[in-house]
Design an enzyme around this catalytic site. Structure first.
Site, PDB file in Angstrom:
ATOM      1  N   ARG A 143      20.161  54.986 -40.120  1.00 20.41           N
ATOM      2  CA  ARG A 143      20.909  53.142 -40.173  1.00 20.41           C
ATOM      3  C   ARG A 143      20.579  53.066 -38.922  1.00 20.41           C
ATOM      4  O   ARG A 143      20.143  51.823 -38.755  1.00 20.41           O
ATOM      5  CB  ARG A 143      22.385  54.059 -40.370  1.00 20.41           C
ATOM      6  N   ARG A 144      20.973  53.938 -37.534  1.00 21.40           N
ATOM      7  CA  ARG A 144      19.846  53.502 -36.119  1.00 21.40           C
ATOM      8  C   ARG A 144      18.778  52.186 -36.364  1.00 21.40           C
ATOM      9  O   ARG A 144      18.030  51.577 -36.098  1.00 21.40           O
ATOM     10  CB  ARG A 144      20.935  54.297 -35.422  1.00 21.40           C
ATOM     11  N   CYS A 198      23.656  59.968 -45.257  1.00 16.22           N
ATOM     12  CA  CYS A 198      23.415  59.992 -44.331  1.00 16.22           C
ATOM     13  C   CYS A 198      21.102  59.794 -44.892  1.00 16.22           C
ATOM     14  O   CYS A 198      20.259  59.328 -43.844  1.00 16.22           O
ATOM     15  CB  CYS A 198      22.856  61.027 -43.288  1.00 16.22           C
ATOM     16  N   ARG A 212      17.642  65.478 -32.719  1.00 14.65           N
ATOM     17  CA  ARG A 212      18.546  66.135 -33.073  1.00 14.65           C
ATOM     18  C   ARG A 212      19.646  66.988 -32.978  1.00 14.65           C
ATOM     19  O   ARG A 212      18.794  67.016 -31.180  1.00 14.65           O
ATOM     20  CB  ARG A 212      18.626  66.410 -34.507  1.00 14.65           C
ATOM     21  N   ARG A 268      20.557  66.268 -26.513  1.00 22.79           N
ATOM     22  CA  ARG A 268      20.051  65.231 -26.802  1.00 22.79           C
ATOM     23  C   ARG A 268      19.520  64.465 -25.541  1.00 22.79           C
ATOM     24  O   ARG A 268      18.203  63.936 -25.437  1.00 22.79           O
ATOM     25  CB  ARG A 268      20.585  64.692 -27.749  1.00 22.79           C
ATOM     26  N   LYS A 273      32.893  60.534 -39.625  1.00 25.43           N
ATOM     27  CA  LYS A 273      31.052  60.072 -40.112  1.00 25.43           C
ATOM     28  C   LYS A 273      30.634  60.280 -40.635  1.00 25.43           C
ATOM     29  O   LYS A 273      29.914  60.536 -41.507  1.00 25.43           O
ATOM     30  CB  LYS A 273      30.753  58.739 -38.842  1.00 25.43           C
ATOM     31  N   ASP A 274      31.120  62.041 -41.125  1.00 20.60           N
ATOM     32  CA  ASP A 274      30.652  63.615 -40.867  1.00 20.60           C
ATOM     33  C   ASP A 274      31.282  63.067 -42.127  1.00 20.60           C
ATOM     34  O   ASP A 274      30.201  64.619 -43.175  1.00 20.60           O
ATOM     35  CB  ASP A 274      30.620  64.603 -40.258  1.00 20.60           C
TER      36      ASP A 274
END
Length: 307
Positions: A129-130, A240, A147, A153, A81-82
């Site tokens: 997105r979230r 992103c 982040r 986190r 996803k990166d």
């Protein structure tokens, strides 16, 4: 070839991924020596700004790609996803490993589910997105920037800065922190990012020796799904910087592909889907993107790009 050098970031999750590839290579090729070349990316160093403001997730892979181009490493291991949609000349994706749980995880010390959160609860995520999908379900929530690596986190959650945070389930599972997951958000609640949960391996495209060594690590089921998802993102020029989700499932030899583009405030969510034979996933992914564009996704993307 006796030694393979893996370029990897230094975060715990990146090192897990690199160690996984190392173990798999040594399993399939006894006698092969595999070394990790650890490096810190710009995306790891700048933690006080949203990725969208500092250059996107490509910041996580640029240093690794430079190591490949300069011959300091033979392969680079990435979270799919990166990985940006395009590669520098001479580099490309050779291998996609089996996918872990691709869903987003709801993590909280006091609440079991998203719908248990009190009105106005603070939820941490750095993902647009979230954010847009959470606000669609719960417009009352206060989404706060979050982040850092997984441990950072979780520490902020434990310090009481958030009522809940959203993380990729795959990362928590791989770091033996599955017990922190209160539940996984369904794809109806929060459609995952393209490639989420999969590990990809980038190589110099002319290096056929490395390509052959990596061949046993490739998982075609995961690749068919992830490449369809990335095709949708690529058609939308996604990254992103915008809230884009895409997720595909294999049902027999049929791919079920769903895509979403939303406004960050969750007031508008555009959705599209299609089904196709698994061999036609990339074409179908582009078709999903076209359906989103017909609904006005280009306007949302354009506004966000110029924000």
């Amino acid at each position: 070839m006796k030694t393979v050098r893996i370029a990897t970031r230094k975060s715990a999750l990146a090192l897990w991924q690199a160690e996984y590839v190392k173990e798999r290579l040594e399993h399939f090729h006894p006698g092969l020596t595999v070394e990790l070349v650890k490096m810190t990316s710009k995306g790891d160093r700048i933690l006080d700004a949203p990725l969208a403001k500092i250059g996107g997730k490509g910041l996580f892979v640029k240093e690794l790609e430079n190591a490949l181009l300069e011959g300091r490493a033979d392969i680079a291991v990435h979270s799919m996803k990166d990985v940006p949609m395009s590669f520098p000349d001479g580099l490309g994706l050779s291998t996609i490993c089996p996918r872990e749980n691709p869903l987003d995880a709801f993590v909280s010390n006091h609440y079991s589910r998203l719908d248990e959160l009190p009105e106005g609860a603070v939820v941490g995520t750095s993902s647009l997105r979230r954010q847009c999908q959470l606000l669609k379900l719960r417009p009352d929530l206060a989404i706060r920037f979050l982040r850092g690596n997984v441990n950072t986190r979780l520490a902020k959650l434990d310090n009481g800065e958030y009522d809940a945070i959203i993380l990729a389930a795959a990362g928590l599972i791989r770091l033996d922190m599955a017990d922190r997951i209160r539940n996984c958000l369904t794809t109806e609640q929060c459609l995952p990012a393209a490639g989420q949960g999969a590990v990809g391996i980038e190589i110099r495209t002319a290096d056929n020796v490395i390509r052959q060594l990596l061949a046993p690590l490739h998982d075609q089921d995961t690749a068919d799904r992830v490449l369809a998802e990335r095709a949708m993102n690529r058609r939308l020029n996604g990254g992103c910087q915008v809230p884009i989700a895409c997720y595909s499932e294999l049902q027999g030899d049929e791919l079920f592909i769903r895509g979403l583009v939303g406004q960050p405030d969750g007031r508008v969510l555009l959705e599209a889907q299609t089904r196709c034979h698994r061999s036609e996933g990339e074409t179908a992914g582009i078709q999903v993107a076209e359906k989103l564009l017909q609904q006005g996704a280009d306007r949302i993307l354009s506004e966000l790009m110029h924000d």
